[in-house]
Structures are given as C-alpha cells and as structure tokens.
Design an enzyme around this catalytic site. Structure first.
Site, PDB file in Angstrom:
ATOM      1  CB  THR A 113       1.862   4.718   1.117  1.00 29.36           C
ATOM      2  OG1 THR A 113       1.678   3.573   0.285  1.00 29.36           O
ATOM      3  CG2 THR A 113       1.038   4.567   2.372  1.00 29.36           C
ATOM      4  CG  HIS A 140       7.656   1.553  -8.526  1.00 27.09           C
ATOM      5  ND1 HIS A 140       6.385   2.017  -8.787  1.00 27.09           N
ATOM      6  CD2 HIS A 140       7.971   1.976  -7.283  1.00 27.09           C
ATOM      7  CE1 HIS A 140       5.959   2.712  -7.744  1.00 27.09           C
ATOM      8  NE2 HIS A 140       6.889   2.699  -6.817  1.00 27.09           N
ATOM      9  NE  ARG A 156      -0.559   2.474  -4.496  1.00 28.63           N
ATOM     10  CZ  ARG A 156      -0.934   3.415  -3.634  1.00 28.63           C
ATOM     11  NH1 ARG A 156      -2.210   3.762  -3.524  1.00 28.63           N
ATOM     12  NH2 ARG A 156      -0.048   4.040  -2.904  1.00 28.63           N
ATOM     13  NE  ARG A 188      -1.663   3.927  -8.172  1.00 32.78           N
ATOM     14  CZ  ARG A 188      -1.515   4.977  -7.374  1.00 32.78           C
ATOM     15  NH1 ARG A 188      -0.328   5.495  -7.180  1.00 32.78           N
ATOM     16  NH2 ARG A 188      -2.541   5.526  -6.777  1.00 32.78           N
ATOM     17  CD  GLU A 206       6.987  -0.774   6.001  1.00 36.27           C
ATOM     18  OE1 GLU A 206       6.216  -1.697   5.699  1.00 36.27           O
ATOM     19  OE2 GLU A 206       7.524  -0.016   5.175  1.00 36.27           O
ATOM     20  CG  HIS A 232       0.645  -1.199  -1.921  1.00 36.12           C
ATOM     21  ND1 HIS A 232       0.821   0.134  -1.606  1.00 36.12           N
ATOM     22  CD2 HIS A 232      -0.642  -1.476  -1.637  1.00 36.12           C
ATOM     23  CE1 HIS A 232      -0.315   0.618  -1.155  1.00 36.12           C
ATOM     24  NE2 HIS A 232      -1.225  -0.323  -1.168  1.00 36.12           N
ATOM     25  CD  GLU A 256       3.926  -2.056   1.168  1.00 32.31           C
ATOM     26  OE1 GLU A 256       3.416  -1.286   0.335  1.00 32.31           O
ATOM     27  OE2 GLU A 256       5.103  -1.988   1.528  1.00 32.31           O
ATOM     28  CG  HIS A 300       7.411   5.723   2.103  1.00 31.50           C
ATOM     29  ND1 HIS A 300       7.618   6.737   1.213  1.00 31.50           N
ATOM     30  CD2 HIS A 300       6.222   5.163   1.780  1.00 31.50           C
ATOM     31  CE1 HIS A 300       6.574   6.795   0.392  1.00 31.50           C
ATOM     32  NE2 HIS A 300       5.720   5.847   0.702  1.00 31.50           N
ATOM     33  CG  ASN A 321       7.506  -2.263  -2.912  1.00 32.24           C
ATOM     34  OD1 ASN A 321       7.202  -2.410  -4.096  1.00 32.24           O
ATOM     35  ND2 ASN A 321       6.678  -1.802  -2.011  1.00 32.24           N
TER      36      ASN A 321
HETATM   37  N1  PXP Z   1       6.628   0.650   2.897  1.00 32.25           N
HETATM   38  C1  PXP Z   1       5.369   0.980   2.531  1.00 32.25           C
HETATM   39  C2  PXP Z   1       4.257   0.715   3.481  1.00 32.25           C
HETATM   40  C3  PXP Z   1       5.111   1.544   1.264  1.00 32.25           C
HETATM   41  O1  PXP Z   1       3.855   1.848   0.915  1.00 32.25           O
HETATM   42  C4  PXP Z   1       6.187   1.734   0.389  1.00 32.25           C
HETATM   43  C5  PXP Z   1       5.937   2.303  -0.978  1.00 32.25           C
HETATM   44  O2  PXP Z   1       5.178   1.421  -1.722  1.00 32.25           O
HETATM   45  C6  PXP Z   1       7.472   1.345   0.810  1.00 32.25           C
HETATM   46  C7  PXP Z   1       7.676   0.831   2.078  1.00 32.25           C
HETATM   47  C8  PXP Z   1       8.666   1.477  -0.083  1.00 32.25           C
HETATM   48  O3  PXP Z   1       8.928   2.823  -0.304  1.00 32.25           O
HETATM   49  P1  PXP Z   1       9.949   3.223  -1.459  1.00 32.25           P
HETATM   50  O4  PXP Z   1       9.335   2.748  -2.740  1.00 32.25           O
HETATM   51  O5  PXP Z   1      10.019   4.706  -1.344  1.00 32.25           O
HETATM   52  O6  PXP Z   1      11.233   2.527  -1.150  1.00 32.25           O
END
Ligand code: PXP
Length: 238
Positions: A101, A10, A45, A49, A151, A43, A70, A191, A7
């Site tokens: 989330t 960030h 949003r 952001r 997921e 993701h 996402e 997550h 992901n």
């Molecule tokens: N899965 C989903 C649905 C999420 O919303 C997120 C966070 O954006 C993640 C996985 C990844 O989580 P993390 O950034 O804590 O690894």
C-alpha cells in the site's frame, strides 16, 4: 497500553509463492494469539496475491481476539465483508501492480464514494476504519465521514532518509493523532514499523493499536513467530 494487531499477509505470500498448503496463515494467527497479540490483521487484495477468500472464512472461525480486514472500497469487497463479518474493516487504497500500500486513502477527495461504502458497512454493523496519511485535512474528512477510527500511515516516519525528515514526519504524526482525538476518532497506526523504530510511535498517547506485518514475519524466519511477536510486544511496551 498500546495493542498489537499482527498482519499475517506475508505468511500467505510464502504459501502463494508455490501455491502450496503451507505455511498456513491460520496457524500463524493461532501462534500470534498464544504469544499475546491483541488481534490479527490481513489484507484481501483484488489480485489475491496473498490472503485468499477461504483464508478469511477460516480466520473468522479461529480469531477470537479481534479480526481487522484491510480492503479496497469496491462492491466485491463489500460483499466479502458482509459474508465474513470481521470485527473491523480498514479501507485502503489499492493500485494495480503496487508492491505494498503506497499511501493513505484520499478521504477528502473520495468523500462521496467512501460515504456510500461506509454507510453500507455500518448498516451491516461492521465497524470501519480508514487508512489515511497523517494530515489534518484527511483527519477532518475521515471524521466527517462518520468512521469511529483511523489508521495513520507511518510510512513517511519509517522510511525517512534523514533524522530531520524523520523528525518532521513524527511531528506531523503527533499533530494528526491529537486532531483525531479532538474529533472523537480512535487512532491506530502502521506501515513500515519495526522493533527498532516503533517505540516513539507507540508512545504517542492517542495511539490505541499498531498494525505490524512485514517486520514481524521477516524476523520470524530466524526467531520463530512466537518470539518475533513477543519482542514486538516488548518494544511497544505492551
Ligand atoms: N496498515 C496497512 C493499511 C497496510 O496496508 C499495511 C501493509 O499491508 C500495514 C499496516 C502493515 O505494514 P507493514 O507490513 O510494513 O508492517
């Protein structure tokens, strides 16, 4: 073998902090690919952001492995999914002002609204996953909605304050993954996962893919992104 989808949100968070051109999440996607990641997740949003609409366009051009986007189950997001055609849409709940989330989507309670949305995505030939908490009721509701994948939210496991709470969260995760398999659902998870806590989740036989963001991007500041992806691949045994 468990797959890793990185992901990259960030990377865009840092860029948006200055409304600048760098760091570019598309460059990050390329580095993740070169380091052996099996896919890219982002993701988009409602408040934009981090990931922007144009990032999706550019990611779709560059990501040749697997692009998972996402998004919330809204009409505007449906339009975006149809325009950019990711390989997978993961429907997530979104609450204004949340830092990240906060939990899985309530597939049981929102069945009717989700059903319309999932049907529309599937008519557009876009595969759909639901981000849900590892609860049997949610697994069964997801299966009834006809998605091919779920997921499972690992936040309760990752953020547990004691060994006992972590063991309880892990047991719930294992039971949910087993029920998902019985119902023919593919299982992803994510997550709060880090190189230190990921192995037991990666070892659950039904877990096909892990979606991991914050920890990899945080460690990449010190290690470099390729190295941070490589150490996560190593931690999950991929
Ligand atoms: N899965 C989903 C649905 C999420 O919303 C997120 C966070 O954006 C993640 C996985 C990844 O989580 P993390 O950034 O804590 O690894």
């Amino acid at each position: 073998m468990t797959r890793l989808s990185v992901n990259i949100d960030h990377v865009a968070t840092v860029r948006q902090a200055r409304r600048a051109a760098e760091p570019d999440p598309i460059a990050a996607a390329v580095i993740c690919d070169l380091a052996g990641a099996h896919g890219i997740t982002c993701h988009i949003r409602g408040d934009r952001r981090h990931i922007q609409d144009d990032d999706l366009r550019r990611l779709r051009e560059v990501v040749t492995t697997h692009l998972n986007v996402e998004m919330a189950a809204t009409a505007r997001m449906l339009e975006i999914a149809r325009r950019h055609r990711p390989d997978l849409v993961t429907l997530v709940p979104e609450r204004e002002g949340e830092v990240t989330t906060e939990g899985g989507i309530d597939a049981a309670r929102l069945r009717r609204r989700l059903s319309r949305h999932i049907t529309a995505l599937r008519r557009s030939r876009i595969a759909v996953s639901l981000f849900i908490d590892p609860q049997i009721e949610q697994i069964e509701a997801a299966a009834a909605l006809g998605v091919g994948m779920v997921e499972l939210n690992t936040n309760a496991y990752a953020s547990a304050g004691s060994d006992r709470a972590r063991a309880r969260a892990y047991d719930a995760f294992v039971a949910a993954a087993a029920r998902a398999e019985e119902l023919g659902l593919q299982v992803a998870a994510g997550h709060g996962l880090t190189v230190r806590n990921v192995a037991p989740i990666a070892d659950v036989p039904q877990v096909f893919e892990l979606n991991i963001g914050h920890s990899i991007i945080a460690r990449s500041i010190f290690l470099g992104l390729g190295e941070a992806v490589a150490e996560m691949l190593d931690a999950i045994g991929a």
